[in-house]
Design a protein around this motif. Structure first.
Motif, mmCIF file in Angstrom:
data_model
loop_
_atom_site.group_PDB
_atom_site.id
_atom_site.type_symbol
_atom_site.label_atom_id
_atom_site.label_comp_id
_atom_site.label_asym_id
_atom_site.label_seq_id
_atom_site.Cartn_x
_atom_site.Cartn_y
_atom_site.Cartn_z
ATOM 1 N N SER A 53 0.852 -1.187 0.000
ATOM 2 C CA SER A 53 0.000 0.000 0.000
ATOM 3 C C SER A 53 0.879 1.225 0.000
ATOM 4 O O SER A 53 1.765 1.377 0.826
ATOM 5 C CB SER A 53 -0.896 -0.017 1.245
ATOM 6 O OG SER A 53 -1.629 1.163 1.325
ATOM 7 N N LEU A 54 0.619 2.114 -0.916
ATOM 8 C CA LEU A 54 1.299 3.405 -0.985
ATOM 9 C C LEU A 54 0.217 4.486 -1.021
ATOM 10 O O LEU A 54 -0.396 4.731 -2.049
ATOM 11 C CB LEU A 54 2.176 3.517 -2.229
ATOM 12 C CG LEU A 54 3.480 2.749 -2.193
ATOM 13 C CD1 LEU A 54 4.119 2.732 -3.558
ATOM 14 C CD2 LEU A 54 4.420 3.374 -1.189
ATOM 15 N N GLY A 55 -0.015 5.083 0.126
ATOM 16 C CA GLY A 55 -1.041 6.118 0.205
ATOM 17 C C GLY A 55 -2.401 5.529 -0.103
ATOM 18 O O GLY A 55 -2.892 4.647 0.578
ATOM 19 N N SER A 56 -3.020 6.029 -1.180
ATOM 20 C CA SER A 56 -4.361 5.557 -1.548
ATOM 21 C C SER A 56 -4.288 4.377 -2.516
ATOM 22 O O SER A 56 -5.302 3.752 -2.804
ATOM 23 C CB SER A 56 -5.156 6.694 -2.168
ATOM 24 O OG SER A 56 -4.516 7.140 -3.349
ATOM 25 N N GLN A 57 -3.109 4.074 -3.049
ATOM 26 C CA GLN A 57 -2.961 2.975 -3.995
ATOM 27 C C GLN A 57 -2.617 1.687 -3.244
ATOM 28 O O GLN A 57 -1.843 1.700 -2.306
ATOM 29 C CB GLN A 57 -1.850 3.282 -4.997
ATOM 30 C CG GLN A 57 -2.102 4.548 -5.795
ATOM 31 C CD GLN A 57 -0.883 4.905 -6.626
ATOM 32 O OE1 GLN A 57 0.172 4.315 -6.484
ATOM 33 N NE2 GLN A 57 -1.052 5.881 -7.507
ATOM 34 N N ALA A 58 -3.198 0.591 -3.720
ATOM 35 C CA ALA A 58 -2.929 -0.700 -3.092
ATOM 36 C C ALA A 58 -2.702 -1.747 -4.176
ATOM 37 O O ALA A 58 -3.283 -1.676 -5.252
ATOM 38 C CB ALA A 58 -4.079 -1.119 -2.206
ATOM 39 N N CYS A 59 -1.847 -2.709 -3.878
ATOM 40 C CA CYS A 59 -1.538 -3.777 -4.827
ATOM 41 C C CYS A 59 -1.457 -5.078 -4.046
ATOM 42 O O CYS A 59 -0.782 -5.158 -3.034
ATOM 43 C CB CYS A 59 -0.206 -3.472 -5.516
ATOM 44 S SG CYS A 59 0.364 -4.789 -6.587
ATOM 45 N N LYS A 60 -2.160 -6.100 -4.534
ATOM 46 C CA LYS A 60 -2.126 -7.409 -3.892
ATOM 47 C C LYS A 60 -1.421 -8.377 -4.816
ATOM 48 O O LYS A 60 -1.696 -8.425 -6.004
ATOM 49 C CB LYS A 60 -3.532 -7.918 -3.590
ATOM 50 C CG LYS A 60 -4.214 -7.199 -2.465
ATOM 51 C CD LYS A 60 -5.519 -7.866 -2.111
ATOM 52 C CE LYS A 60 -6.170 -7.151 -0.950
ATOM 53 N NZ LYS A 60 -7.405 -7.778 -0.533
ATOM 54 N N VAL A 61 -0.505 -9.156 -4.212
ATOM 55 C CA VAL A 61 0.257 -10.137 -4.981
ATOM 56 C C VAL A 61 0.094 -11.482 -4.293
ATOM 57 O O VAL A 61 0.271 -11.598 -3.084
ATOM 58 C CB VAL A 61 1.753 -9.760 -5.038
ATOM 59 C CG1 VAL A 61 2.545 -10.826 -5.759
ATOM 60 C CG2 VAL A 61 1.944 -8.407 -5.678
#
Length: 140
Positions: free
Chosen positions: A122-130
């Motif tokens: 998670s970077l601020g409002s951006q999120a990435c799931k791996v």
């Protein structure tokens, strides 16, 4: 001095000696009994003193133990307040860190011949799931 008066004198002297000897023995026996009685009283007094001292020591230890418990309770109360304050600060710091810098959170599971990884970045409002399964080489 006639023979009769000499005999009376010797008898009187002998009776006086026997009486004095009897009185001396009686006085010695009385003295022995008095010494024994003083020892008995001394032992009773020592026992009484020891009991009073043990009672005093027991009361002192109870007071010391109670004071120790009160001090421990006060220290524990302060520790719990500080711990609560630390947790609040940590929550706010982590929230601030996550929202300003971002974070990586995840877990993994190791199975027989593969590694299962799940990550959330998670970077601020951006999120990435791996999510990825990596096969592991088998050694034979």
């Amino acid at each position: 001095m006639t023979e009769r008066s000499a005999a009376v004198f010797i008898q009187a002297w002998w009776r006086g000696t026997l009486v004095r000897r009897t009185l001396l023995h009686a006085a010695l026996r009385a003295w022995i009994i008095q010494c024994w009685w003083r020892q008995v009283l001394e032992k009773l007094l020592a026992k009484r003193r020891r009991m009073v001292l043990e009672f005093y020591v027991q009361q002192e230890w109870a007071a010391v133990r109670l004071q120790s418990w009160v001090r421990m309770w006060c220290v524990r109360q302060r520790y719990c307040r500080l711990l609560n304050a630390v947790r609040i600060i940590q929550v706010y710091w982590r929230w601030h860190t996550c929202h300003s810098r971002g974070f990586i959170e995840g877990h993994y599971e190791l199975k027989e011949n593969q590694l299962d990884i799940q990550l959330e970045i998670s970077l601020g409002s951006q999120a990435c799931k791996v999510q990825q399964c990596i096969p592991l080489p088998l050694k034979e």
